[in-house]
Design a protein around this motif. Structure first.
Motif, PDB file in Angstrom:
ATOM      1  N   ALA A 890       1.010  -1.416   0.090  1.00 11.89           N
ATOM      2  CA  ALA A 890      -0.116   0.149  -0.096  1.00 11.89           C
ATOM      3  C   ALA A 890       0.879   1.203  -0.130  1.00 11.89           C
ATOM      4  O   ALA A 890       1.905   1.468   0.921  1.00 11.89           O
ATOM      5  N   VAL A 891       0.344   2.131  -0.973  1.00  9.22           N
ATOM      6  CA  VAL A 891       1.256   3.275  -1.242  1.00  9.22           C
ATOM      7  C   VAL A 891       0.286   4.568  -0.481  1.00  9.22           C
ATOM      8  O   VAL A 891      -0.776   4.774  -1.125  1.00  9.22           O
ATOM      9  N   VAL A 892       0.447   5.010   0.504  1.00  5.31           N
ATOM     10  CA  VAL A 892      -0.178   5.881   1.280  1.00  5.31           C
ATOM     11  C   VAL A 892       0.738   6.939   2.185  1.00  5.31           C
ATOM     12  O   VAL A 892       1.668   6.593   2.782  1.00  5.31           O
ATOM     13  N   ARG A 893       0.019   8.121   2.005  1.00  3.03           N
ATOM     14  CA  ARG A 893       0.802   9.146   2.676  1.00  3.03           C
ATOM     15  C   ARG A 893       0.300   9.074   4.202  1.00  3.03           C
ATOM     16  O   ARG A 893      -0.758   8.862   4.392  1.00  3.03           O
ATOM     17  N   HIS A 894       1.108   9.704   4.916  1.00  2.00           N
ATOM     18  CA  HIS A 894       0.891   9.837   6.321  1.00  2.00           C
ATOM     19  C   HIS A 894      -0.236  10.737   6.596  1.00  2.00           C
ATOM     20  O   HIS A 894      -0.433  11.874   5.900  1.00  2.00           O
ATOM     21  N   GLY A 895      -1.236  10.638   7.301  1.00  2.29           N
ATOM     22  CA  GLY A 895      -2.435  11.488   7.563  1.00  2.29           C
ATOM     23  C   GLY A 895      -3.533  10.617   7.704  1.00  2.29           C
ATOM     24  O   GLY A 895      -3.706   9.438   8.025  1.00  2.29           O
ATOM     25  N   PRO A 896      -4.660  11.436   7.450  1.00  2.00           N
ATOM     26  CA  PRO A 896      -6.054  10.784   7.551  1.00  2.00           C
ATOM     27  C   PRO A 896      -6.160   9.653   6.546  1.00  2.00           C
ATOM     28  O   PRO A 896      -6.704   8.518   7.118  1.00  2.00           O
ATOM     29  N   ALA A 897      -5.641   9.612   5.415  1.00  2.22           N
ATOM     30  CA  ALA A 897      -5.685   8.306   4.689  1.00  2.22           C
ATOM     31  C   ALA A 897      -5.018   6.950   5.099  1.00  2.22           C
ATOM     32  O   ALA A 897      -5.199   5.985   5.277  1.00  2.22           O
ATOM     33  N   ASP A 898      -3.699   7.339   5.573  1.00  2.11           N
ATOM     34  CA  ASP A 898      -3.142   6.397   6.367  1.00  2.11           C
ATOM     35  C   ASP A 898      -3.644   5.648   7.465  1.00  2.11           C
ATOM     36  O   ASP A 898      -3.934   4.469   8.025  1.00  2.11           O
ATOM     37  N   ARG A 899      -4.284   6.419   8.384  1.00  2.00           N
ATOM     38  CA  ARG A 899      -4.909   6.228   9.542  1.00  2.00           C
ATOM     39  C   ARG A 899      -6.271   5.224   9.139  1.00  2.00           C
ATOM     40  O   ARG A 899      -6.696   4.320   9.822  1.00  2.00           O
ATOM     41  N   ARG A 900      -6.994   5.754   8.015  1.00  2.53           N
ATOM     42  CA  ARG A 900      -8.145   5.243   7.442  1.00  2.53           C
ATOM     43  C   ARG A 900      -7.936   3.922   6.735  1.00  2.53           C
ATOM     44  O   ARG A 900      -8.450   2.512   7.503  1.00  2.53           O
ATOM     45  N   LEU A 901      -6.538   3.453   6.519  1.00  2.00           N
ATOM     46  CA  LEU A 901      -6.130   2.357   5.854  1.00  2.00           C
ATOM     47  C   LEU A 901      -5.849   1.387   6.951  1.00  2.00           C
ATOM     48  O   LEU A 901      -6.196   0.238   6.899  1.00  2.00           O
ATOM     49  N   ARG A 902      -5.276   1.834   8.046  1.00  2.00           N
ATOM     50  CA  ARG A 902      -4.746   0.990   9.077  1.00  2.00           C
ATOM     51  C   ARG A 902      -5.989   0.527   9.842  1.00  2.00           C
ATOM     52  O   ARG A 902      -5.841  -0.660  10.523  1.00  2.00           O
ATOM     53  N   THR A 903      -6.894   1.283  10.171  1.00  2.00           N
ATOM     54  CA  THR A 903      -8.204   0.899  10.759  1.00  2.00           C
ATOM     55  C   THR A 903      -8.760  -0.251   9.611  1.00  2.00           C
ATOM     56  O   THR A 903      -9.413  -1.212  10.442  1.00  2.00           O
ATOM     57  N   LEU A 904      -8.919  -0.111   8.669  1.00  2.00           N
ATOM     58  CA  LEU A 904      -9.420  -0.980   7.601  1.00  2.00           C
ATOM     59  C   LEU A 904      -8.522  -2.363   7.833  1.00  2.00           C
ATOM     60  O   LEU A 904      -9.559  -3.382   7.707  1.00  2.00           O
ATOM     61  N   VAL A 905      -7.487  -2.330   7.780  1.00  2.00           N
ATOM     62  CA  VAL A 905      -6.487  -3.324   7.896  1.00  2.00           C
ATOM     63  C   VAL A 905      -6.789  -4.264   9.192  1.00  2.00           C
ATOM     64  O   VAL A 905      -7.012  -5.218   9.307  1.00  2.00           O
ATOM     65  N   GLU A 906      -6.821  -3.409  10.413  1.00  4.33           N
ATOM     66  CA  GLU A 906      -7.090  -4.078  11.644  1.00  4.33           C
ATOM     67  C   GLU A 906      -8.257  -4.576  11.730  1.00  4.33           C
ATOM     68  O   GLU A 906      -8.585  -5.680  12.418  1.00  4.33           O
ATOM     69  N   GLU A 907      -9.376  -4.024  11.270  1.00  2.00           N
ATOM     70  CA  GLU A 907     -10.676  -4.668  11.414  1.00  2.00           C
ATOM     71  C   GLU A 907     -10.939  -5.886  10.704  1.00  2.00           C
ATOM     72  O   GLU A 907     -11.858  -6.596  10.707  1.00  2.00           O
ATOM     73  N   ALA A 908     -10.182  -5.850   9.533  1.00  2.00           N
ATOM     74  CA  ALA A 908     -10.231  -7.142   8.615  1.00  2.00           C
ATOM     75  C   ALA A 908      -9.466  -8.107   9.079  1.00  2.00           C
ATOM     76  O   ALA A 908      -9.354  -9.246   8.593  1.00  2.00           O
ATOM     77  N   GLY A 909      -8.678  -8.057  10.274  1.00  2.00           N
ATOM     78  CA  GLY A 909      -7.771  -8.918  10.756  1.00  2.00           C
ATOM     79  C   GLY A 909      -6.683  -9.453  10.106  1.00  2.00           C
ATOM     80  O   GLY A 909      -6.010 -10.583  10.367  1.00  2.00           O
ATOM     81  N   ALA A 910      -6.022  -8.414   9.119  1.00  2.00           N
ATOM     82  CA  ALA A 910      -4.782  -8.607   8.499  1.00  2.00           C
ATOM     83  C   ALA A 910      -3.657  -7.946   9.355  1.00  2.00           C
ATOM     84  O   ALA A 910      -3.963  -7.220  10.348  1.00  2.00           O
TER      85      ALA A 910
END
Length: 1013
Positions: A890-910
């Motif tokens: 995943a190519v993402v900049r630090h900030g809201p997009a990065d936090r949103r991606l981390r939340t999505l990954v953690e909720e998916a159990g990855a």
């Protein structure tokens, strides 16, 4: 006076009069001692005096003749020796003396003869000069008589009052005095008597001294003498010009003995024509008149309008100063009793000559309509009075077309109103009808609208409607031609067609607003006589308003008062209309020149009234006349109403090929295509796609406008609320396969890309609404690519494929490139005239207010049809991403997009790892096999440092690039093409899988949409 046959004479070089060439010598031709009066009238060349002869040369001494006798005498004396021989020698001097004496005597005789001849020549020339002066004086007094001369008559005793003489009335005679003579005397050089004769011949005594009538004359002197001179000048003008050419204005003040002026027929209001003469007393304000005569007290300043000042120096003597020059004159005076007697005589003369014209008031039109029958050939009607007698005009015989000129306040509108009312009172509706056009404010013809003969009143307040109505006259010309041919007639006189009279008030304003109508009126003027179409064109300024070809077919000329002599000459051929007075009592005076008239007739226009118009309307008979133009386009038009007028074209947009496959239809069609009714589709197949109803006033028809199979497409331009979107929905409702390029930029990008990669199937109509707004939603590189997609789609459209319909607000910017590919343009309401012209419309076709759906297509005004229904175009949902692959970068900049991606990954159990934390890729694959997916996260700089890992993931696993890292996309992947467009603020990202094109996904909650697997 009797002339002497065919003999005419001219003075010779010696002053004698001899016959001219053409007479036989010795028969009826002889020298006469003096000139005959016939010769003085005809031989008006310069008279010639003999020059003074040169003095005779003194005789020379005859030396040879004197020497011969001397020599001979001496020789004889020597030979003979005789002294007598010497006497012969004395003869020489004697001969010389005798010769000198004889020469002197001859010279004296010649001088006396020359003096006698010169004296006779001077006497003959003096008699000729006197005779010519007498004839010249008679001519001058005939042209410019004073009161005494006008009352006595000319030299033959003929009546000189109101006699038409060229130039009479242009000048006023202020007295008698010296004037320059036209007689010329030449020769007589060196002769003092001849010089005196030349000087006397150049001056004419007892001649009328005149000044231009419009100069203005101020009489300065004692009151009794000045009043007498003023009376003489006023009476002189009234004796010279009849009441029809001169009007006596009411004086600003009243002289103690000025009641005699009211007795003059020129003082009556009904003769308020021609020039105006005003009399001004001391202390009065100078009148604004054509001829001003002012009495000024001694020492007072004359009015500025008086450029000629007559200063009294005696009972019959005065000094005239005009144009900086002065001369002495003998003036003429008239007493009060004489003035009253002369005024009474002129009033009686006017009564006998003109009846009651010299004293009546303007007549009402109702009083004149009873004269004559109520019907007749042509278009004969009474419009006013000439010398208290009804004056009639026949528009057919005297025309067939008329020009009416007159400045504001001259009575032009009253003339047109009375003329139309008089014709309506005389003829029924089956004989004549009217089309009235008022372009000077819109109220001149309001009273006539109730007349059943009037088919319509158009004004400049409705520019579009007036232009449309007048353009319909072209169709009326063709219709009348067809009717006459169908009846087998030569002209309208052999048919039952009613005549149509087009009346225009202020033609100059009409042609200024619509210059193209000049050609229409010229055509009507050329062909109108045979077709029964007549023009009455009113204008304030005639010079430069009408084309020569139009004026040549308008022989009936009417001019009320105009301000410029050039306008008067353009209408009636003289300056007379510019000399009409502008006094309120003289309003309605017109000069009328018909085709057969050598001079214009002064006519007082009769006055109409609202009551008369109502009576004429109530008494009219016959059916309502045919209106020469159709009703205006409706402001609201349904598709069913428009389709009812459509005719099947040669080819329609419907395709004869089989429909596209179900898969292609699912990819290219929007929900609107599924909802299109079967009836609309069948109609499109038979008559093409109906767009609306076009107005063709020059053909008197309204026809359906369609989009046929031969058209590549259509461009619709207009501001917000003009009906652009509704027109596209009308097209979609009839197309077999409509494909909407909606407002959502992501959906539009996908559709444009798919359509650009293949040929648009036949029967498909691609619809792009608000193309300029759509392109503006894209970044610059995406907008350029989207425009290129559109251009490829338009290029592939045509008779063998589908069509493209594009709408936009303006023609500028990127949309301008599409206009060159779509020549058919529907121009709806524009914000400004500049926008309308830039879109390709004509400047004169622009209208500030147009109802929704009204526009211009193919040069015609069109009301576009409303669609049966308007459907929305929702955006295509984008699937949500979730970590499913074993390894995902995943190519993402630090900030809201990065936090949103981390939340999505953690909720998916990855498992979530950073690029720095990630083990070698082989260990990562082993750790992820059979376990939870692994997501390696980093920004663009992190991935560039781990270049080998990036290439491995991009080639063998999933790579997720946040849309906010669009700048890193091409750098990291080395791609030249653009990925699918992602709108900012929607949480979009690109998912890249090996061997598969990038797809658009949403980085949202797991339940936000379908998962990307």
């Amino acid at each position: 006076m009797r002339r002497s046959g065919s003999i005419s004479a001219a003075p010779t070089a010696t002053g004698q009069v001899v016959p001219r060439s053409g007479t036989r010598p010795g028969r009826g031709a002889r020298a006469v001692p003096g000139p005959r009066f016939d010769d003085l009238l005809e031989g008006d060349g310069a008279l010639r005096l003999p020059d003074t002869p040169q003095p005779a040369r003194r005789s020379a001494v005859p030396l040879a003749a004197s020497a011969v006798p001397i020599v001979g005498g001496i020789a004889l004396w020597l030979a003979t020796g005789t002294m007598m021989m010497l006497w012969f020698a004395a003869l020489g001097p004697l001969i010389a003396v005798a010769s000198l004496a004889d020469g002197a005597r001859t010279a004296r005789r010649d001088r006396r003869r020359a003096a006698r001849v010169a004296q006779q020549a001077r006497e003959r020339v003096a008699r000729t000069v006197a005779a010519r002066h007498a004839a010249e004086r008679e001519r001058l007094w005939t042209a410019h008589p004073d009161v005494l001369r006008a009352l006595r008559g000319d030299a033959h005793g003929a009546d000189d009052i109101w006699r038409a003489v060229p130039g009479r009335g242009d000048e006023l005679t202020v007295g008698r005095g010296l004037a320059r003579s036209a007689v010329r005397v030449e020769g007589g050089a060196g002769d003092a008597a001849a010089a005196a004769l030349r000087h006397s011949a150049a001056l004419l005594d007892d001649a009328p001294v005149t000044v231009p009538a419009d100069t203005g004359i101020a009489v300065v002197g004692p009151a009794p003498l000045a009043r007498a001179v003023v009376r003489a000048l006023v009476l002189q003008a009234c004796l010279t010009l009849p009441p029809g050419r001169l009007h006596l204005s009411e004086p600003a003040g009243q002289e103690p003995d000025g009641d005699w002026m009211a007795l003059l027929p020129h003082a009556q209001r009904s003769v308020a024509a021609g020039r105006t003469l005003g009399v001004c007393a001391p202390g009065d304000v100078a009148l604004s008149v054509d001829i001003l005569i002012a009495r000024v007290e001694a020492g007072a300043v004359p009015p500025p309008a008086c450029r000629a000042v007559l200063t009294l120096t005696g009972p019959d003597r005065a000094q005239l100063r005009a144009d900086g020059l002065g001369t002495d004159v003998r003036v003429e005076g008239v007493s009060v009793e004489q003035a009253r007697e002369i005024a009474t005589g002129l009033a009686a003369r006017a009564e006998a000559a003109f009846g009651s014209a010299a004293r009546d008031e303007p007549v009402a039109l109702a009083d004149l309509l009873s004269d004559g029958p109520k019907d007749g050939a042509g278009l004969n009607a009474v419009i006013g009075t000439e010398q208290a007698r009804p004056f009639r005009l026949d528009l057919v015989a005297d025309g067939p077309h008329a020009v009416v000129a007159g400045i504001t306040g001259s009575g032009k509108s009253e003339l047109l109103t009375s003329w139309v009312t008089s014709l309506c009172a005389r003829y029924d509706t089956d004989r004549v009808s009217f089309l009235l056009a008022d372009f000077k404010g819109g109220t001149a013809f309001d009273a006539l609208a109730a007349l059943p003969h009037v088919t319509g009143v158009i004004t400049d307040l409705d520019a579009g409607g007036s232009r449309r109505a007048l353009q319909s006259l072209r169709a009326e010309l063709r219709r009348r031609e067809a009717e006459i041919v169908r009846a087998g007639a030569r002209d309208i006189g052999e048919t039952t067609l009613p005549r149509l009279v087009v009346v225009v008030d202020e033609f100059a304003a009409l042609t200024a607003a619509h210059p193209e109508l000049q050609e229409l009126f010229t055509d009507i003027a050329a062909r109108g006589r045979a077709l029964g179409m007549h023009l009455i064109l009113g204008t304030q300024r005639a010079a430069g308003t009408f084309r020569e070809s139009l004026l040549a077919n308008c022989p009936l000329r009417i001019s009320l008062r105009v301000s410029d002599p050039a306008d008067s000459r353009a209408v009636i051929g003289t300056d007379a209309a510019a000399a009409l007075s502008g006094a309120p009592g003289q309003r309605g005076m017109a000069l009328i020149r018909r085709a057969a008239d050598a001079v214009a007739h002064p006519v007082r226009v009769a006055l109409s009234s609202a009551r008369l118009v109502a009576e004429v309307a109530a008494a009219a008979q016959g059916a309502a006349p045919r209106r020469p133009w159709l009703p205006a386009l409706p402001e609201r038009l349904t598709l069913a109403e428009a389709s009812a007028q459509a005719r099947p074209p040669a080819a329609g947009v419907a395709s004869t090929e089989p429909p596209a496959s179900a898969e292609a239809s699912a990819r290219m069609s929007e929900p609107a295509s599924a909802r299109m009714s079967t009836r609309a589709s069948a109609r499109a197949s038979s008559v093409g796609i109906v767009l609306g109803i076009a107005d063709e006033p020059d053909r008197q028809r309204q026809v359906a406008v369609t989009l046929t199979g031969s058209d590549r497409g259509l461009c619709v331009l207009g501001m917000a609320g003009s009906g652009r979107t509704a027109l596209l929905h009308t097209v979609a409702a009839q197309a077999q396969r409509p494909v909407w390029i909606g407002p959502d930029p992501e959906t539009a990008w996908d559709q444009l890309g798919r359509l650009a990669d293949q040929r648009v199937p036949p029967g498909t109509v691609v619809l792009v609404d608000d193309a300029d707004a759509l392109l503006a939603r894209f970044p610059l590189d995406y907008a350029q690519a989207a425009l290129e997609h559109l251009e490829r789609i338009v290029h592939t459209a045509g008779p063998e494929s589908g069509a493209v319909v594009v709408s936009a607000q303006r023609a500028g910017g990127a949309v301008g490139r599409l206009l060159d590919l779509l020549p058919r343009r529907a121009l709806l309401a524009a914000a400004t005239r500049a926008d309308f012209v830039a879109a390709g419309g004509a400047a004169d076709a622009y209208a500030e207010r147009m109802p929704p759906g009204r526009g211009v297509l193919d040069g015609r005004l069109v009301q576009f049809a409303l669609p049966p229904a308007v459907h929305s175009h929702p955006a295509v949902p984008v699937p949500a991403w979730s970590p499913q692959a074993p390894v995902t970068g995943a190519v993402v900049r630090h900030g809201p997009a990065d936090r949103r991606l981390r939340t999505l990954v953690e909720e998916a159990g990855a498992r979530l790892l950073s690029v720095e934390q990630a083990p070698p890729l082989s260990d990562t694959r082993a750790a992820a096999s059979g376990a939870d997916p692994v997501v390696i996260v980093g920004d663009g700089d992190d991935w560039q440092r781990e270049w080998r890992m990036l290439r491995t993931i991009a080639g063998e696993h999933d790579l997720l690039v946040d849309a906010g890292c669009a700048a890193d996309y091409r750098v990291l992947l080395g791609e030249r093409g653009l990925p699918p467009y992602c709108a900012p603020g929607r949480g979009r990202a690109w998912l890249i899988r090996s061997g598969v094109a990038p797809t658009r996904v949403t980085l949202a909650e797991p339940a936000a949409g379908p998962r990307e697997t």
